[in-house]
Design a protein around this motif. Structure first.
Motif, PDB file in Angstrom:
ATOM      1  N   THR A  64      -3.476  -6.987  -1.552  1.00  0.00           N
ATOM      2  CA  THR A  64      -3.028  -6.437  -0.272  1.00  0.00           C
ATOM      3  C   THR A  64      -1.624  -5.861  -0.389  1.00  0.00           C
ATOM      4  N   PRO A  80       1.864  -5.815   5.802  1.00  0.00           N
ATOM      5  CA  PRO A  80       1.003  -6.134   4.658  1.00  0.00           C
ATOM      6  C   PRO A  80       1.174  -7.564   4.155  1.00  0.00           C
ATOM      7  N   ALA A  84      -1.746 -10.161   3.906  1.00  0.00           N
ATOM      8  CA  ALA A  84      -2.031 -10.837   2.638  1.00  0.00           C
ATOM      9  C   ALA A  84      -2.221 -12.335   2.847  1.00  0.00           C
ATOM     10  N   VAL A  87      -5.552 -12.877   4.314  1.00  0.00           N
ATOM     11  CA  VAL A  87      -6.596 -12.744   3.294  1.00  0.00           C
ATOM     12  C   VAL A  87      -6.749 -14.053   2.522  1.00  0.00           C
ATOM     13  N   ALA A 192      -9.169  -6.528   1.363  1.00  0.00           N
ATOM     14  CA  ALA A 192      -7.775  -6.883   1.063  1.00  0.00           C
ATOM     15  C   ALA A 192      -6.974  -5.643   0.692  1.00  0.00           C
ATOM     16  N   GLY A 196      -4.188  -3.591   3.170  1.00  0.00           N
ATOM     17  CA  GLY A 196      -2.826  -3.352   2.716  1.00  0.00           C
ATOM     18  C   GLY A 196      -2.420  -1.903   2.865  1.00  0.00           C
TER      19      GLY A 196
END
Length: 338
Positions: A64, A80, A84, A87, A192, A196
């Motif tokens: 990400t 992001p 992340a 994720v 992912a 991002g």
């Protein structure tokens, strides 16, 4: 030479260049993860930390932040980084649920959480982590990214259910097998990377390219894992080698081996997979048949094809250290099984 290294040679690749580049971003992501898995209910952070703290490279959240950087993001990338962390929570939650469903006894080199705290606690802590993931996504204000990861969560669940319904089916066709691993593994890699890129405001071409990269990378990783289950070690897998066979899980190496030994080993495969009558000696025999039939090499050849597609998807991105590191990661996805 071990079983897996018998596959055709290819560039080794390396994950370390990406790890080094992403170190500062991942330190921020790790801090978020630790902060957001806290709870006043003691078992929640204890159980979550048992799995999260053993998290290895954290490839999915690293994708990400790497996607955002490869797309040109500079400076602080708050959105992001939060995506992340989300994720990683989604991934960890699915692992907790999977280990209960599969009755696994090892995960990331440690005793599976459900064997310590029980299946109900593992499932519920997985639900808690899903909720934390969605809180983080909402905080970014990135509705498109929220949609991407929400859809990925439903696709992963569909893949798990499809795999469960076809788990002991030697008649599983290759297209359905690829559909399963695309949903249960590759989709989160794809989401992912895509999230991002979206989170940093990348252009549509870059977003599409990074999603394609993640999807093909995820397929390469899963195929290599399936090969490692028969030809690798527990250390390489982070779980017990042979678990797929012990659980009666039909993967590509087993499907290929069964097809290539048709007429001579039908009774063995029918007893161990279709009827579920397996013991440890059977895994030794199955492993020999998978290796002897060339099924591992064929599986890794297909993984290499997907790694090549992942690399090619990056062609639209500008040259950078980040792009080069992602290219190396694609090769590493396959070569780690050699």
């Amino acid at each position: 030479m071990d079983a897996v290294s018998a596959a055709a040679p290819r560039s080794k690749g390396d994950v370390e260049p990406l790890v080094r580049l992403a170190a500062a971003d991942m330190a921020a992501v790790d801090a978020l993860i630790i902060e957001r898995m806290q709870s006043q209910v003691p078992v929640i952070p204890l159980l979550a930390d048992h799995l999260v703290a053993a998290g290895g490279k954290r490839l999915r959240p690293m994708l990400t932040v790497a996607a955002a950087r490869a797309a040109g993001a500079t400076g602080d990338i708050d959105a992001p980084r939060k995506l992340a962390a989300a994720v990683e929570f989604i991934h960890t939650a699915t692992l907790l649920h999977d280990d209960v469903v599969d009755a696994s006894d090892m995960r990331r080199g440690k005793v599976a959480a459900h064997l310590i705290w029980g299946a109900p606690s593992s499932v519920l802590v997985g639900d808690f982590l899903f909720a934390r993931a969605f809180e983080l996504m909402v905080e970014t204000g990135q509705m498109r990214a929220l949609g991407i990861l929400a859809k990925a969560s439903s696709v992963i669940s569909e893949g798990e259910v499809l795999q469960l319904t076809r788990a002991h089916d030697l008649n599983l066709d290759h297209d359905t097998y690829l559909q399963i691993i695309s949903a249960k593994t590759a989709e989160l890699f794809a989401a992912a990377a895509e999230a991002g890129a979206v989170g940093c405001g990348a252009g549509e071409a870059e977003i599409a390219a990074l999603r394609a990269y993640g999807l093909n990378l995820g397929l390469a990783f899963q195929l290599a894992d399936d090969a490692l289950d028969y030809g690798g070690t527990s250390e390489a897998l982070g779980k017990n080698a042979g678990d797929d066979f012990r659980e009666g899980k039909v993967t590509l190496p087993l499907l290929l081996a069964a097809a290539r030994t048709k007429g001579t080993e039908d009774a063995f495969w029918d007893r161990t997979i279709n009827s579920g009558d397996r013991n440890e000696a059977d895994f030794v025999r199955a492993r020999a048949l998978v290796i002897g039939s060339g099924a591992i090499g064929a599986t890794l050849d297909l993984a290499g094809d997907y790694a090549d597609l992942a690399r090619a998807a990056l062609d639209v991105l500008p040259d950078s250290d980040w792009r080069a590191a992602l290219e190396q990661l694609a090769d590493f996805a396959v070569s780690r099984a050699a």
